[in-house]
Write a protein that holds these residues in place. Structure first.
Motif, mmCIF file in Angstrom:
data_model
loop_
_atom_site.group_PDB
_atom_site.id
_atom_site.type_symbol
_atom_site.label_atom_id
_atom_site.label_comp_id
_atom_site.label_asym_id
_atom_site.label_seq_id
_atom_site.Cartn_x
_atom_site.Cartn_y
_atom_site.Cartn_z
ATOM 1 N N THR A 196 0.407 10.119 3.537
ATOM 2 C CA THR A 196 0.071 10.085 4.958
ATOM 3 C C THR A 196 -0.106 8.645 5.416
ATOM 4 O O THR A 196 -0.409 7.747 4.615
ATOM 5 C CB THR A 196 -1.229 10.844 5.250
ATOM 6 N N VAL A 197 0.072 8.437 6.702
ATOM 7 C CA VAL A 197 -0.172 7.116 7.278
ATOM 8 C C VAL A 197 -1.634 6.729 7.089
ATOM 9 O O VAL A 197 -1.955 5.561 6.830
ATOM 10 C CB VAL A 197 0.223 7.091 8.764
ATOM 11 N N ASP A 198 -2.532 7.707 7.200
ATOM 12 C CA ASP A 198 -3.956 7.417 7.011
ATOM 13 C C ASP A 198 -4.229 6.893 5.608
ATOM 14 O O ASP A 198 -5.019 5.956 5.425
ATOM 15 C CB ASP A 198 -4.790 8.676 7.267
ATOM 16 N N ALA A 199 -3.575 7.486 4.608
ATOM 17 C CA ALA A 199 -3.772 7.030 3.230
ATOM 18 C C ALA A 199 -3.245 5.610 3.054
ATOM 19 O O ALA A 199 -3.858 4.784 2.362
ATOM 20 C CB ALA A 199 -3.081 7.976 2.266
ATOM 21 N N ALA A 232 0.828 -1.201 0.000
ATOM 22 C CA ALA A 232 0.000 0.000 0.000
ATOM 23 C C ALA A 232 0.866 1.255 0.000
ATOM 24 O O ALA A 232 0.578 2.230 -0.709
ATOM 25 C CB ALA A 232 -0.921 -0.010 1.219
ATOM 26 N N ALA A 233 1.930 1.238 0.785
ATOM 27 C CA ALA A 233 2.833 2.387 0.838
ATOM 28 C C ALA A 233 3.478 2.641 -0.522
ATOM 29 O O ALA A 233 3.609 3.801 -0.943
ATOM 30 C CB ALA A 233 3.905 2.152 1.899
ATOM 31 N N HIS A 234 3.854 1.585 -1.196
ATOM 32 C CA HIS A 234 4.435 1.725 -2.541
ATOM 33 C C HIS A 234 3.477 2.484 -3.449
ATOM 34 O O HIS A 234 3.862 3.435 -4.129
ATOM 35 C CB HIS A 234 4.730 0.333 -3.102
ATOM 36 N N ALA A 235 2.207 2.096 -3.437
ATOM 37 C CA ALA A 235 1.218 2.752 -4.288
ATOM 38 C C ALA A 235 1.002 4.209 -3.886
ATOM 39 O O ALA A 235 0.929 5.107 -4.732
ATOM 40 C CB ALA A 235 -0.100 1.991 -4.231
ATOM 41 N N VAL A 236 0.918 4.468 -2.596
ATOM 42 C CA VAL A 236 0.652 5.824 -2.112
ATOM 43 C C VAL A 236 1.857 6.729 -2.345
ATOM 44 O O VAL A 236 1.717 7.869 -2.815
ATOM 45 C CB VAL A 236 0.277 5.802 -0.617
ATOM 46 N N LYS A 249 5.771 7.082 9.410
ATOM 47 C CA LYS A 249 5.863 7.043 7.953
ATOM 48 C C LYS A 249 7.296 6.799 7.494
ATOM 49 O O LYS A 249 7.532 6.099 6.502
ATOM 50 C CB LYS A 249 5.319 8.360 7.374
ATOM 51 N N GLN A 250 8.245 7.375 8.190
ATOM 52 C CA GLN A 250 9.645 7.178 7.818
ATOM 53 C C GLN A 250 10.029 5.708 7.901
ATOM 54 O O GLN A 250 10.738 5.178 7.035
ATOM 55 C CB GLN A 250 10.554 7.998 8.723
ATOM 56 N N ALA A 251 9.575 5.021 8.941
ATOM 57 C CA ALA A 251 9.894 3.601 9.096
ATOM 58 C C ALA A 251 9.281 2.772 7.970
ATOM 59 O O ALA A 251 9.885 1.804 7.503
ATOM 60 C CB ALA A 251 9.398 3.102 10.445
ATOM 61 N N ILE A 252 8.089 3.153 7.524
ATOM 62 C CA ILE A 252 7.470 2.459 6.394
ATOM 63 C C ILE A 252 8.310 2.665 5.140
ATOM 64 O O ILE A 252 8.584 1.725 4.385
ATOM 65 C CB ILE A 252 6.035 2.970 6.168
ATOM 66 N N LEU A 253 8.715 3.904 4.916
ATOM 67 C CA LEU A 253 9.519 4.231 3.743
ATOM 68 C C LEU A 253 10.826 3.450 3.728
ATOM 69 O O LEU A 253 11.198 2.836 2.718
ATOM 70 C CB LEU A 253 9.809 5.732 3.723
ATOM 71 N N THR A 254 11.523 3.442 4.842
ATOM 72 C CA THR A 254 12.805 2.747 4.921
ATOM 73 C C THR A 254 12.645 1.256 4.654
ATOM 74 O O THR A 254 13.432 0.650 3.922
ATOM 75 C CB THR A 254 13.450 2.976 6.301
ATOM 76 N N ALA A 255 11.605 0.660 5.238
ATOM 77 C CA ALA A 255 11.360 -0.766 5.022
ATOM 78 C C ALA A 255 11.036 -1.058 3.566
ATOM 79 O O ALA A 255 11.475 -2.068 3.006
ATOM 80 C CB ALA A 255 10.224 -1.237 5.926
ATOM 81 N N LEU A 256 10.280 -0.176 2.942
ATOM 82 C CA LEU A 256 9.923 -0.358 1.532
ATOM 83 C C LEU A 256 11.163 -0.291 0.642
ATOM 84 O O LEU A 256 11.346 -1.110 -0.264
ATOM 85 C CB LEU A 256 8.905 0.700 1.111
ATOM 86 N N ALA A 260 -3.013 3.392 5.438
ATOM 87 C CA ALA A 260 -3.929 2.519 6.163
ATOM 88 C C ALA A 260 -5.171 2.209 5.329
ATOM 89 O O ALA A 260 -5.612 1.058 5.254
ATOM 90 C CB ALA A 260 -4.327 3.172 7.490
ATOM 91 N N ARG A 261 -5.742 3.226 4.716
ATOM 92 C CA ARG A 261 -6.919 2.992 3.868
ATOM 93 C C ARG A 261 -6.587 2.049 2.728
ATOM 94 O O ARG A 261 -7.358 1.145 2.415
ATOM 95 C CB ARG A 261 -7.444 4.322 3.321
ATOM 96 N N ARG A 262 -5.444 2.256 2.096
ATOM 97 C CA ARG A 262 -5.049 1.429 0.954
ATOM 98 C C ARG A 262 -4.825 -0.021 1.373
ATOM 99 O O ARG A 262 -5.128 -0.952 0.629
ATOM 100 C CB ARG A 262 -3.781 2.006 0.336
ATOM 101 N N SER A 263 -4.283 -0.214 2.566
ATOM 102 C CA SER A 263 -3.997 -1.570 3.044
ATOM 103 C C SER A 263 -5.196 -2.205 3.740
ATOM 104 O O SER A 263 -5.135 -3.376 4.127
ATOM 105 C CB SER A 263 -2.811 -1.545 4.005
ATOM 106 N N GLU A 264 -6.267 -1.426 3.911
ATOM 107 C CA GLU A 264 -7.491 -1.885 4.587
ATOM 108 C C GLU A 264 -7.216 -2.276 6.038
ATOM 109 O O GLU A 264 -7.766 -3.241 6.564
ATOM 110 C CB GLU A 264 -8.131 -3.047 3.831
ATOM 111 N N LEU A 265 -6.347 -1.502 6.652
ATOM 112 C CA LEU A 265 -6.064 -1.640 8.073
ATOM 113 C C LEU A 265 -6.348 -0.303 8.741
ATOM 114 O O LEU A 265 -6.467 0.723 8.074
ATOM 115 C CB LEU A 265 -4.601 -2.023 8.301
ATOM 116 N N SER A 266 -6.460 -0.323 10.058
ATOM 117 C CA SER A 266 -6.639 0.930 10.774
ATOM 118 C C SER A 266 -5.303 1.650 10.900
ATOM 119 O O SER A 266 -4.231 1.045 10.736
ATOM 120 C CB SER A 266 -7.195 0.664 12.174
ATOM 121 N N ARG A 267 -5.349 2.954 11.191
ATOM 122 C CA ARG A 267 -4.110 3.704 11.426
ATOM 123 C C ARG A 267 -3.328 3.069 12.575
ATOM 124 O O ARG A 267 -2.104 2.891 12.481
ATOM 125 C CB ARG A 267 -4.454 5.163 11.759
#
Length: 201
Positions: A35-38, A21-25, A57-64, A40-47
């Protein structure tokens, strides 16, 4: 309604969904506007569910970004034991790398943003480039030691040049794919390299 991570039994699957989801956003908005909210919506999970696996968000980016490099086997190419195997590895993987245009676009967009020392991915960018150059330098030093390259060649500078050629060709291909052939460009660089700085018998 968004599902929380308590309803997801496989934590690894949840992380993968978040990164996809992060890749797409990120690709659509860029890092700063995402945003983390975006995500979350894309992954169909809660924030809260997303933040259970990634602190921010930085941790998501680094992992991606780390996941992308592993999937593209970039460090396998860089860890070659000679200039010949190094470039052969790059050329062998180029087609698979170029098939993932969205990933290349995301990486280049983030790289441009992360040049700013204040950007949260800046340290990752510096570490990644240094690691790639260092591994390539090791391969080039081995080629110099075996007499495959002239002894006056600076392996550190050549590793930076090779990385610049690959990433520069990728950027121009992103801008105008019909006019720039990345594979042919790397092949030509290989030919020029062998013709100009290979050790003479």
């Amino acid at each position: 309604m968004a599902r929380t991570l308590s309803s997801v039994s496989d934590g690894d699957l949840a992380r993968r969904r978040i990164l996809d989801a992060a890749h797409a956003v990120f690709a659509a908005r860029g890092f700063r506007a995402a945003t983390v909210d975006a995500i979350a919506r894309r992954s169909e999970l809660s924030r809260a569910g997303v933040l259970h696996h990634f602190a921010n968000k930085q941790a998501i980016l680094t992992a991606l970004l780390d996941q992308r490099d592993v999937e593209l086997a970039l460090y396998e190419d860089a860890a070659a034991d000679s200039v010949a195997t190094l470039i052969a590895g790059v050329r062998a993987r180029l087609r698979r790398i170029l098939d993932g245009r969205d990933l290349i676009l995301l990486a280049h967009s983030l790289r441009a943003e992360a040049v700013d020392p204040e950007h949260p991915a800046h340290d990752w960018l510096v570490r990644r480039s240094r690691r790639l150059r260092a591994d390539m330098t090791t391969a080039l030093e081995a080629s110099v030691a075996r007499g495959e390259l002239r002894p006056d060649v600076d392996p550190r500078l050549l590793s930076a040049l090779l990385l610049a050629v690959i990433e520069g060709l990728e950027m121009q291909w992103l801008e105008d794919p019909g006019e720039v052939d990345v594979e042919a460009g790397v092949a030509l660089f290989d030919e020029l390299l062998r013709g100009n700085i290979a050790a003479r018998p």
